[in-house]
Design a protein around this motif. Structure first.
Motif, PDB file in Angstrom:
ATOM      1  N   THR A 102       0.835  -1.196   0.000  1.00 31.78           N
ATOM      2  CA  THR A 102       0.000   0.000   0.000  1.00 31.78           C
ATOM      3  C   THR A 102       0.870   1.247   0.000  1.00 31.78           C
ATOM      4  O   THR A 102       2.088   1.174   0.227  1.00 31.78           O
ATOM      5  CB  THR A 102      -0.897   0.033   1.252  1.00 31.78           C
ATOM      6  OG1 THR A 102      -0.055   0.143   2.417  1.00 31.78           O
ATOM      7  CG2 THR A 102      -1.747  -1.233   1.356  1.00 31.78           C
ATOM      8  N   GLU A 104       0.777   3.517   2.185  1.00 40.35           N
ATOM      9  CA  GLU A 104       1.257   3.720   3.553  1.00 40.35           C
ATOM     10  C   GLU A 104       2.537   2.932   3.810  1.00 40.35           C
ATOM     11  O   GLU A 104       3.483   3.445   4.422  1.00 40.35           O
ATOM     12  CB  GLU A 104       0.174   3.315   4.560  1.00 40.35           C
ATOM     13  CG  GLU A 104      -1.041   4.223   4.595  1.00 40.35           C
ATOM     14  CD  GLU A 104      -2.029   3.958   3.459  1.00 40.35           C
ATOM     15  OE1 GLU A 104      -2.921   4.795   3.248  1.00 40.35           O
ATOM     16  OE2 GLU A 104      -1.887   2.906   2.791  1.00 40.35           O
ATOM     17  N   GLU A 105       2.575   1.683   3.328  1.00 43.92           N
ATOM     18  CA  GLU A 105       3.782   0.866   3.496  1.00 43.92           C
ATOM     19  C   GLU A 105       4.944   1.443   2.699  1.00 43.92           C
ATOM     20  O   GLU A 105       6.090   1.437   3.160  1.00 43.92           O
ATOM     21  CB  GLU A 105       3.505  -0.578   3.067  1.00 43.92           C
ATOM     22  CG  GLU A 105       2.594  -1.345   4.010  1.00 43.92           C
ATOM     23  CD  GLU A 105       2.421  -2.797   3.584  1.00 43.92           C
ATOM     24  OE1 GLU A 105       3.118  -3.235   2.647  1.00 43.92           O
ATOM     25  OE2 GLU A 105       1.579  -3.494   4.181  1.00 43.92           O
ATOM     26  N   LEU A 107       5.399   4.627   1.892  1.00 44.01           N
ATOM     27  CA  LEU A 107       5.856   5.817   2.601  1.00 44.01           C
ATOM     28  C   LEU A 107       6.755   5.450   3.778  1.00 44.01           C
ATOM     29  O   LEU A 107       7.804   6.066   4.011  1.00 44.01           O
ATOM     30  CB  LEU A 107       4.656   6.629   3.090  1.00 44.01           C
ATOM     31  CG  LEU A 107       3.886   7.431   2.033  1.00 44.01           C
ATOM     32  CD1 LEU A 107       2.542   7.882   2.584  1.00 44.01           C
ATOM     33  CD2 LEU A 107       4.707   8.631   1.569  1.00 44.01           C
ATOM     34  N   GLN A 108       6.342   4.423   4.512  1.00 49.08           N
ATOM     35  CA  GLN A 108       7.118   3.998   5.675  1.00 49.08           C
ATOM     36  C   GLN A 108       8.489   3.470   5.262  1.00 49.08           C
ATOM     37  O   GLN A 108       9.503   3.777   5.902  1.00 49.08           O
ATOM     38  CB  GLN A 108       6.343   2.927   6.450  1.00 49.08           C
ATOM     39  CG  GLN A 108       7.025   2.476   7.730  1.00 49.08           C
ATOM     40  CD  GLN A 108       6.204   1.469   8.505  1.00 49.08           C
ATOM     41  OE1 GLN A 108       5.209   0.955   8.010  1.00 49.08           O
ATOM     42  NE2 GLN A 108       6.610   1.182   9.728  1.00 49.08           N
ATOM     43  N   TYR A 135      -0.020   2.481  -6.335  1.00 47.44           N
ATOM     44  CA  TYR A 135      -0.037   2.852  -4.925  1.00 47.44           C
ATOM     45  C   TYR A 135      -1.069   3.940  -4.638  1.00 47.44           C
ATOM     46  O   TYR A 135      -1.619   4.009  -3.537  1.00 47.44           O
ATOM     47  CB  TYR A 135       1.353   3.327  -4.490  1.00 47.44           C
ATOM     48  CG  TYR A 135       2.354   2.200  -4.404  1.00 47.44           C
ATOM     49  CD1 TYR A 135       2.331   1.302  -3.342  1.00 47.44           C
ATOM     50  CD2 TYR A 135       3.309   2.011  -5.402  1.00 47.44           C
ATOM     51  CE1 TYR A 135       3.241   0.258  -3.265  1.00 47.44           C
ATOM     52  CE2 TYR A 135       4.226   0.968  -5.340  1.00 47.44           C
ATOM     53  CZ  TYR A 135       4.179   0.094  -4.263  1.00 47.44           C
ATOM     54  OH  TYR A 135       5.077  -0.941  -4.202  1.00 47.44           O
ATOM     55  N   CYS A 154      -1.693  13.113  -1.989  1.00 48.48           N
ATOM     56  CA  CYS A 154      -0.941  11.889  -1.694  1.00 48.48           C
ATOM     57  C   CYS A 154       0.262  11.773  -2.629  1.00 48.48           C
ATOM     58  O   CYS A 154       1.362  11.420  -2.208  1.00 48.48           O
ATOM     59  CB  CYS A 154      -1.854  10.673  -1.824  1.00 48.48           C
ATOM     60  SG  CYS A 154      -1.061   9.109  -1.397  1.00 48.48           S
TER      61      CYS A 154
END
Length: 282
Positions: A102, A104-105, A107-108, A135, A154
């Motif tokens: 995702t 979020e993953e 970005l992390q 994504y 985003c």
């Protein structure tokens, strides 16, 4: 700028173009401090270009590559195996594949590149993100364009983080070995607007592309050539490649480039029935 992509094109250039390239090529101008390229086009061919860039960077330049993608890569495509049949295992070890599912993953994981534990003993000199649109698009809350509401913010957030990480790693690379800097960034994106004109610009404005163009210095547009001449040549596929953007403009206008040929802004990718890929200057 486009040093890695240009190296890819020249490394796998059509043999009829090699002599012409040697005659036209002069020592290149210094690269700018940051190098970011957006590869725009069909995801199947853009992924091949990204993988070819990763393999070339690792094998020809000897640098480490961080490759983010949602799809597991079990082996190199047949086309790449034909292009680089003698690729050494040591070169492949320089490429690290990561599979965030995702945004979020992603970005992390990009943010974690700043951590010293991930940048030791040597950080990557090339960051690649395959299929950025995958994504930005996901189940639930999808807008009429196929992306989440707020996809522009985003896209801006992710692009800013990628560019910031690239700049951070560039400084780290310079501290350890100036020959390894800068840290390049290549991201692929398949626009909802897939019709382009001769300069590689979309006829219809894509709001996501408007955002991405603010962060990426160079756009590399892949446009399939469906003309009769391409079919009559006995090739499986022909793709026109257009390089544009502020990075190309600055490189072409620098003092160092005034009296020498600049970076070729148009290429063709020839794909033969056996899968072999060759590039040709236009």
């Amino acid at each position: 700028m486009t040093d890695i992509l240009t190296l890819v094109f020249r490394t796998f250039m059509s043999q009829t173009d090699v002599t012409k390239d040697l005659q036209a090529t002069a020592p290149s101008a210094p690269s700018p401090p940051t190098c970011s390229t957006l590869v725009l086009g069909d995801h199947s061919i853009s992924r091949s270009v990204l993988l070819l860039a990763a393999v070339t960077a690792a094998s020809e330049m000897g640098i480490k590559v961080m490759f983010f993608t949602q799809t597991q890569i079990q082996s190199l495509p047949v086309s790449l195996q034909k292009c680089v049949p003698n690729l050494s295992p040591e070169s492949l070890k320089k490429i690290k594949f990561s599979y965030p599912r995702t945004v979020e993953e992603l970005l992390q994981q990009v943010a974690s590149l700043h951590e010293s534990t991930n940048t030791s003993p040597s950080p990557p000199s090339l960051i690649i993100v395959d299929r950025l649109e995958a994504y930005l698009c996901g189940p639930g809350g999808v807008s009429h364009s196929g992306f989440h509401p707020g996809e522009q913010s985003c896209a801006a957030h992710l692009s800013a983080l990628l560019c910031d990480s690239s700049a951070f790693l560039t400084q780290l690379l310079k501290q350890r070995s100036s020959s390894s800097a800068p840290c390049r960034l290549i991201v692929s994106f398949q626009s909802e607007v897939d019709t382009v004109n001769a300069s590689g610009d979309a006829f219809t404005t894509d709001p996501i592309l408007d955002v991405l163009d603010r962060y990426f210095q160079v756009r590399c547009t892949l446009d399939r050539d469906r003309s009769y001449e391409a079919a009559a040549a006995g090739l499986q596929e022909v793709w026109n490649i257009y390089l544009s953007g502020s990075g190309i403009t600055r490189a072409s206008s620098t003092k160092e480039c005034e009296d020498r040929p600049g970076v070729a802004q148009e290429w063709q990718l020839l794909i033969f029935p056996d899968g072999l890929m060759e590039f040709k200057m236009v």
